[in-house]
Write an enzyme that holds these catalytic residues in place. Structure first.
Site, PDB file in Angstrom:
ATOM      1  N   ALA A 185       7.047  -1.869   1.354  1.00 40.09           N
ATOM      2  CA  ALA A 185       7.722  -1.366   0.157  1.00 40.09           C
ATOM      3  C   ALA A 185       6.681  -0.780  -0.785  1.00 40.09           C
ATOM      4  CB  ALA A 185       8.492  -2.487  -0.550  1.00 40.09           C
ATOM      5  N   THR A 228       6.392   4.924  -5.364  1.00 41.23           N
ATOM      6  CA  THR A 228       7.676   4.557  -5.958  1.00 41.23           C
ATOM      7  C   THR A 228       8.490   5.802  -6.310  1.00 41.23           C
ATOM      8  OG1 THR A 228       6.735   2.519  -6.862  1.00 41.23           O
ATOM      9  CG2 THR A 228       8.769   3.317  -7.869  1.00 41.23           C
ATOM     10  N   LYS A 234      -5.482   6.041 -10.363  1.00 43.72           N
ATOM     11  CA  LYS A 234      -4.591   6.160  -9.203  1.00 43.72           C
ATOM     12  C   LYS A 234      -4.942   7.413  -8.414  1.00 43.72           C
ATOM     13  CE  LYS A 234       0.255   5.871  -7.779  1.00 43.72           C
ATOM     14  NZ  LYS A 234      -0.077   4.825  -6.767  1.00 43.72           N
ATOM     15  N   THR A 256       0.840  -1.202   0.000  1.00 41.93           N
ATOM     16  CA  THR A 256       0.000   0.000   0.000  1.00 41.93           C
ATOM     17  C   THR A 256       0.877   1.255   0.000  1.00 41.93           C
ATOM     18  OG1 THR A 256      -1.658  -1.216   1.265  1.00 41.93           O
ATOM     19  CG2 THR A 256      -1.833   1.186   1.269  1.00 41.93           C
ATOM     20  N   THR A 257       0.425   2.304  -0.668  1.00 45.66           N
ATOM     21  CA  THR A 257       1.148   3.576  -0.677  1.00 45.66           C
ATOM     22  C   THR A 257       0.247   4.686  -0.141  1.00 45.66           C
ATOM     23  OG1 THR A 257       0.486   4.090  -2.952  1.00 45.66           O
ATOM     24  CG2 THR A 257       2.543   2.874  -2.652  1.00 45.66           C
ATOM     25  N   HIS A 300       0.941   7.058 -14.281  1.00 47.73           N
ATOM     26  CA  HIS A 300       0.120   5.920 -13.907  1.00 47.73           C
ATOM     27  C   HIS A 300      -1.265   6.050 -14.536  1.00 47.73           C
ATOM     28  CE1 HIS A 300       3.240   5.348 -10.866  1.00 47.73           C
ATOM     29  NE2 HIS A 300       2.776   4.111 -10.732  1.00 47.73           N
TER      30      HIS A 300
END
Length: 258
Positions: free
Chosen positions: A109, A153, A146, A86-87, A142
């Site tokens: 990550a 990243t 999103k 997850t971000t 992306h």
């Protein structure tokens, strides 16, 4: 993609699957329809996190920050390790994850791709080698759906570039330019985020110097790379002591980093 990768592996077995309560998938067999799986394995999609973790050794989570924190708390209570892709976590939420990692192993990550993590090493080395005459710009693109920008990243790329320069991303970041911005400030790291179509994920770090430009690019053509990296992380963390790990640990980079 994760379910297909698990089903195709020789050493992993799907023990549960989670979705939101209003999902039409609740109660369905997540393995149904996959080739080579004739028998019903008894796994059903559930919104009950504790039930979904029953019998599991590792949870792989690609959701939203709020959901991930709920899942991690359940993992802590059940002594289940976790792999988190997850971000968009806020600093306080990252602190919560670190606190939970005192009790279970957690791989966190923003990108599970092995190729991306190799690129991160190259970016840090380039930033360490090239001085501030080389301006750093990070461009990512992306798909239209999103919700966070810059991507996790891209931010990680900025963080390793800043580390290579002996500073922090917070100290040098430049997120937006509009109107009369003036000349570029030396030593800053700029970001540009593009959204459109069904782009899986493109990232380029530009080192623009006097008379030359170096670009380090990673393009994802399929989410299968994220799934395979996640499984590699799951294999890594299942037998590790409590702690917060990243893909550098999974790939053995941490032991050799300078």
């Amino acid at each position: 993609m994760l379910i297909e990768a698990i089903a195709a592996s020789d050493d992993l077995e799907l023990s549960g699957a989670l979705d939101v309560a209003e999902s039409p998938a609740i109660g369905a067999d997540p393995l149904a329809g996959l080739s080579g799986l004739a028998a019903d394995r008894g796994v059903r999609v559930t919104a009950d996190v504790r039930a979904g973790l029953d019998g599991a050794e590792v949870l792989i989570d690609f959701t939203r920050p709020e959901g991930t924190l709920v899942h991690l708390a359940a993992c802590r209570d059940a002594k289940v390790a976790a792999v988190i892709g997850t971000t968009g976590f806020a600093p306080g939420q990252k602190d919560e994850i670190a606190a939970i990692a005192l009790h279970i192993g957690v791989v966190l990550a923003p990108n599970m791709s092995v190729g991306v993590n190799v690129a991160l090493r190259l970016i840090e080395q380039a930033a360490r080698t090239l001085d501030e005459r080389y301006d750093i710009e990070i461009v990512e693109m992306h798909h239209r759906m999103k919700v966070d920008a810059p991507s996790g990243t891209a931010l990680q790329m900025g963080e390793v570039a800043a580390r290579g320069r002996g500073t922090t991303l917070e100290a040098v970041v430049e997120h937006a330019r509009h109107g009369e911005t003036g000349a570029r400030r030396r030593g800053t790291i700029g970001f540009a985020s593009l959204r459109g179509g069904d782009v899986v994920g493109d990232h380029t770090v530009v080192f623009a110097g006097p008379g030359e430009r170096i670009e380090i690019t990673h393009r994802s053509a399929s989410r299968a790379t994220y799934a395979q990296g996640s499984l590699q992380a799951a294999r890594f963390v299942v037998d590790r002591p409590p702690g917060l790990y990243d893909m550098a640990d999974v790939l053995g980079f941490a032991a050799t980093s300078s």
